[in-house]
Design a protein around this motif. Structure first.
Motif, PDB file in Angstrom:
ATOM      1  N   HIS A  40       0.809  -1.317  -0.149  1.00  0.00           N
ATOM      2  CA  HIS A  40      -0.050  -0.028   0.023  1.00  0.00           C
ATOM      3  C   HIS A  40       1.091   1.250   0.046  1.00  0.00           C
ATOM      4  CE1 HIS A  40      -3.879   1.929   0.682  1.00  0.00           C
ATOM      5  NE2 HIS A  40      -3.211   2.889   1.403  1.00  0.00           N
ATOM      6  N   ALA A  41       2.047   1.280   0.693  1.00  0.00           N
ATOM      7  CA  ALA A  41       2.827   2.254   0.840  1.00  0.00           C
ATOM      8  C   ALA A  41       3.293   2.694  -0.474  1.00  0.00           C
ATOM      9  CB  ALA A  41       4.005   2.097   1.986  1.00  0.00           C
ATOM     10  N   ARG A  42       3.968   1.650  -1.375  1.00  0.00           N
ATOM     11  CA  ARG A  42       4.391   1.544  -2.531  1.00  0.00           C
ATOM     12  C   ARG A  42       3.330   2.292  -3.653  1.00  0.00           C
ATOM     13  NH1 ARG A  42       5.571  -3.119  -3.338  1.00  0.00           N
ATOM     14  NH2 ARG A  42       3.804  -3.871  -4.528  1.00  0.00           N
ATOM     15  N   ASN A  43       2.142   1.730  -3.302  1.00  0.00           N
ATOM     16  CA  ASN A  43       0.874   2.598  -4.506  1.00  0.00           C
ATOM     17  C   ASN A  43       0.640   3.666  -4.033  1.00  0.00           C
ATOM     18  OD1 ASN A  43       0.780  -0.052  -5.508  1.00  0.00           O
ATOM     19  ND2 ASN A  43      -0.751  -0.845  -4.143  1.00  0.00           N
ATOM     20  N   GLU A  44       0.639   4.069  -2.654  1.00  0.00           N
ATOM     21  CA  GLU A  44       0.473   5.510  -2.368  1.00  0.00           C
ATOM     22  C   GLU A  44       1.471   6.415  -2.789  1.00  0.00           C
ATOM     23  OE1 GLU A  44      -1.831   7.086  -0.852  1.00  0.00           O
ATOM     24  OE2 GLU A  44      -3.271   5.773   0.050  1.00  0.00           O
ATOM     25  N   LEU A  45       2.687   6.048  -2.688  1.00  0.00           N
ATOM     26  CA  LEU A  45       3.984   6.850  -3.193  1.00  0.00           C
ATOM     27  C   LEU A  45       3.637   6.866  -4.810  1.00  0.00           C
ATOM     28  CD1 LEU A  45       6.585   8.431  -2.650  1.00  0.00           C
ATOM     29  CD2 LEU A  45       7.679   6.122  -3.028  1.00  0.00           C
ATOM     30  N   GLY A  46       3.517   6.024  -5.536  1.00  0.00           N
ATOM     31  CA  GLY A  46       3.357   5.809  -6.860  1.00  0.00           C
ATOM     32  C   GLY A  46       2.224   6.947  -7.184  1.00  0.00           C
ATOM     33  N   LEU A  47       1.028   6.843  -6.576  1.00  0.00           N
ATOM     34  CA  LEU A  47      -0.086   7.738  -6.989  1.00  0.00           C
ATOM     35  C   LEU A  47       0.325   9.190  -6.610  1.00  0.00           C
ATOM     36  CD1 LEU A  47      -2.636   8.320  -7.621  1.00  0.00           C
ATOM     37  CD2 LEU A  47      -3.525   8.084  -5.089  1.00  0.00           C
ATOM     38  N   ARG A  48       1.075   9.537  -5.696  1.00  0.00           N
ATOM     39  CA  ARG A  48       1.536  10.987  -5.236  1.00  0.00           C
ATOM     40  C   ARG A  48       2.645  11.378  -6.391  1.00  0.00           C
ATOM     41  NH1 ARG A  48       0.480  12.665   0.157  1.00  0.00           N
ATOM     42  NH2 ARG A  48      -1.075  11.182   1.118  1.00  0.00           N
ATOM     43  N   LEU A  49       3.620  10.827  -6.565  1.00  0.00           N
ATOM     44  CA  LEU A  49       4.389  10.853  -7.656  1.00  0.00           C
ATOM     45  C   LEU A  49       3.719  11.392  -9.001  1.00  0.00           C
ATOM     46  CD1 LEU A  49       7.641   8.463  -6.858  1.00  0.00           C
ATOM     47  CD2 LEU A  49       7.301  10.842  -6.225  1.00  0.00           C
ATOM     48  N   TYR A  50       2.802  10.528  -9.474  1.00  0.00           N
ATOM     49  CA  TYR A  50       2.179  10.671 -10.711  1.00  0.00           C
ATOM     50  C   TYR A  50       1.556  11.889 -10.677  1.00  0.00           C
ATOM     51  CZ  TYR A  50      -1.521  10.279 -14.045  1.00  0.00           C
ATOM     52  OH  TYR A  50      -2.378  10.530 -15.073  1.00  0.00           O
ATOM     53  N   LEU A  51       0.685  12.126  -9.501  1.00  0.00           N
ATOM     54  CA  LEU A  51       0.035  13.464  -9.320  1.00  0.00           C
ATOM     55  C   LEU A  51       0.868  14.791  -9.242  1.00  0.00           C
ATOM     56  CD1 LEU A  51      -2.654  12.602  -6.877  1.00  0.00           C
ATOM     57  CD2 LEU A  51      -3.010  12.672  -9.274  1.00  0.00           C
ATOM     58  N   ALA A  52       1.871  14.563  -8.769  1.00  0.00           N
ATOM     59  CA  ALA A  52       2.924  15.547  -8.934  1.00  0.00           C
ATOM     60  C   ALA A  52       3.498  15.957 -10.225  1.00  0.00           C
ATOM     61  CB  ALA A  52       4.310  15.313  -7.981  1.00  0.00           C
ATOM     62  N   ARG A  53       3.678  14.695 -11.071  1.00  0.00           N
ATOM     63  CA  ARG A  53       4.184  15.117 -12.348  1.00  0.00           C
ATOM     64  C   ARG A  53       2.978  15.585 -13.164  1.00  0.00           C
ATOM     65  NH1 ARG A  53       6.361   9.695 -11.525  1.00  0.00           N
ATOM     66  NH2 ARG A  53       4.835   8.984 -12.823  1.00  0.00           N
ATOM     67  N   ARG A  54       1.777  14.911 -13.255  1.00  0.00           N
ATOM     68  CA  ARG A  54       0.614  15.332 -13.874  1.00  0.00           C
ATOM     69  C   ARG A  54       0.251  16.827 -13.555  1.00  0.00           C
ATOM     70  NH1 ARG A  54      -2.518  16.923 -16.615  1.00  0.00           N
ATOM     71  NH2 ARG A  54      -4.638  16.141 -17.424  1.00  0.00           N
ATOM     72  N   TYR A  55       0.245  17.167 -12.249  1.00  0.00           N
ATOM     73  CA  TYR A  55      -0.201  18.733 -11.924  1.00  0.00           C
ATOM     74  C   TYR A  55       1.244  19.183 -11.492  1.00  0.00           C
ATOM     75  CZ  TYR A  55      -4.797  16.517 -12.345  1.00  0.00           C
ATOM     76  OH  TYR A  55      -5.872  15.834 -12.655  1.00  0.00           O
ATOM     77  N   TRP A  56       2.040  19.347 -12.367  1.00  0.00           N
ATOM     78  CA  TRP A  56       3.579  19.565 -12.117  1.00  0.00           C
ATOM     79  C   TRP A  56       3.563  21.410 -11.688  1.00  0.00           C
ATOM     80  CZ3 TRP A  56       5.795  23.646 -14.882  1.00  0.00           C
ATOM     81  CH2 TRP A  56       5.546  23.617 -16.020  1.00  0.00           C
ATOM     82  N   LEU A  57       2.689  21.807 -12.453  1.00  0.00           N
ATOM     83  CA  LEU A  57       2.648  23.388 -12.331  1.00  0.00           C
ATOM     84  C   LEU A  57       1.951  23.700 -10.920  1.00  0.00           C
ATOM     85  CD1 LEU A  57       3.224  26.239 -13.346  1.00  0.00           C
ATOM     86  CD2 LEU A  57       1.023  26.188 -14.357  1.00  0.00           C
TER      87      LEU A  57
END
Length: 253
Positions: A6-23
């Motif tokens: 779950h921690a790996r999935n949460e981290l992956g989601l946060r990194l994806y959102l950070a890249r997706r909404y990088w601005l």
């Protein structure tokens, strides 16, 4: 293993959102640092102080501690408030992990991000010419990190109240001014104020930044305080969660 996955999935989601909404991510970071630098220069201009003035020590450390304390506290309470607003709390409770563990994983990632911002803030301060504050001293960083779980526990308590009362999100916001009082309390050397969350860690950090040497007892006191508040917070959260399930309010606002 479930928690690691779950921690790996949460981290992956946060990194994806950070890249997706990088601005938006970049804007938030610039806003935090910009607010600090702006406040610093405003105080210097109003008080006719230089960047090397010793009178700035308390302001700089106080701002950084308040920012980090807010990150630790909100890592659980804000997550629950957001899930309530999104009406996704019931779905979250249907996962393989208990709700308090899911919040703990998110809190660890949240605090890790806050720690990164803390280090970057210290670096900016040093770059501005405040190396004499010794903000990057391992003892200062260690005592602040060790004190963070106490506010995480307090955040669990507020999150538990939100599970039952739902429309009490103002309570979550009212805590932030109280964090200023916790940071400012003279809990060092050891006295009654040390029983409050984060107070002794913040006071010890101020002492260390001022040139004092922290001993093993200081770290033991802070660790004990953090553990006690964290365990109490989780227990209170579980109690409110059971009450919310009994009342049947987990799935609606």
């Amino acid at each position: 293993m479930n928690m690691l996955a779950h921690a790996r999935n949460e981290l992956g989601l946060r990194l994806y959102l950070a890249r997706r909404y990088w601005l938006e991510s970049l804007s938030g970071f610039v806003l935090i640092l910009g607010s600090f630098v702006g406040l610093l220069h405003a105080v210097m201009a109003a008080g006719e102080m230089s960047i090397h003035s010793e009178r700035l020590n308390g302001l700089i450390l106080g701002f950084v501690l308040w920012m980090y304390a807010g990150t630790a506290y909100s890592s659980t309470s804000s997550e629950v408030a957001e899930e309530i607003r999104a009406r996704s709390l019931e779905q979250l409770c249907m996962g393989p992990l208990p709700l308090w563990r899911i919040l703990a994983i998110r809190a660890i990632l949240h605090i890790a991000g806050g720690t990164l911002i803390l280090l970057l803030s210290f670096t900016v301060i040093a770059w501005l010419g405040r190396e004499e504050l010794h903000l990057l001293d391992p003892a200062v960083l260690g005592i602040v990190l060790l004190a963070a779980p106490s506010l995480l526990g307090f955040g669990y308590m507020v999150a538990g109240v939100l599970l039952v009362l739902r429309k009490m999100e103002t309570l979550q916001l009212l805590v932030y001014p109280g964090l200023i009082a916790l940071i400012a309390l003279p809990a060092y050397p050891l006295n009654g104020f040390a029983a409050l969350p984060f107070a002794y860690g913040a006071s010890a950090a101020r002492f260390a930044v001022g040139g004092g040497a922290l001993g093993a007892l200081d770290f033991i006191v802070v660790a004990s305080n953090s553990l006690g508040w964290l365990m109490l917070g989780i227990a209170v959260f579980k109690r409110f969660e059971r009450e919310a399930r009994r009342l049947g309010v987990m799935g609606h606002g």
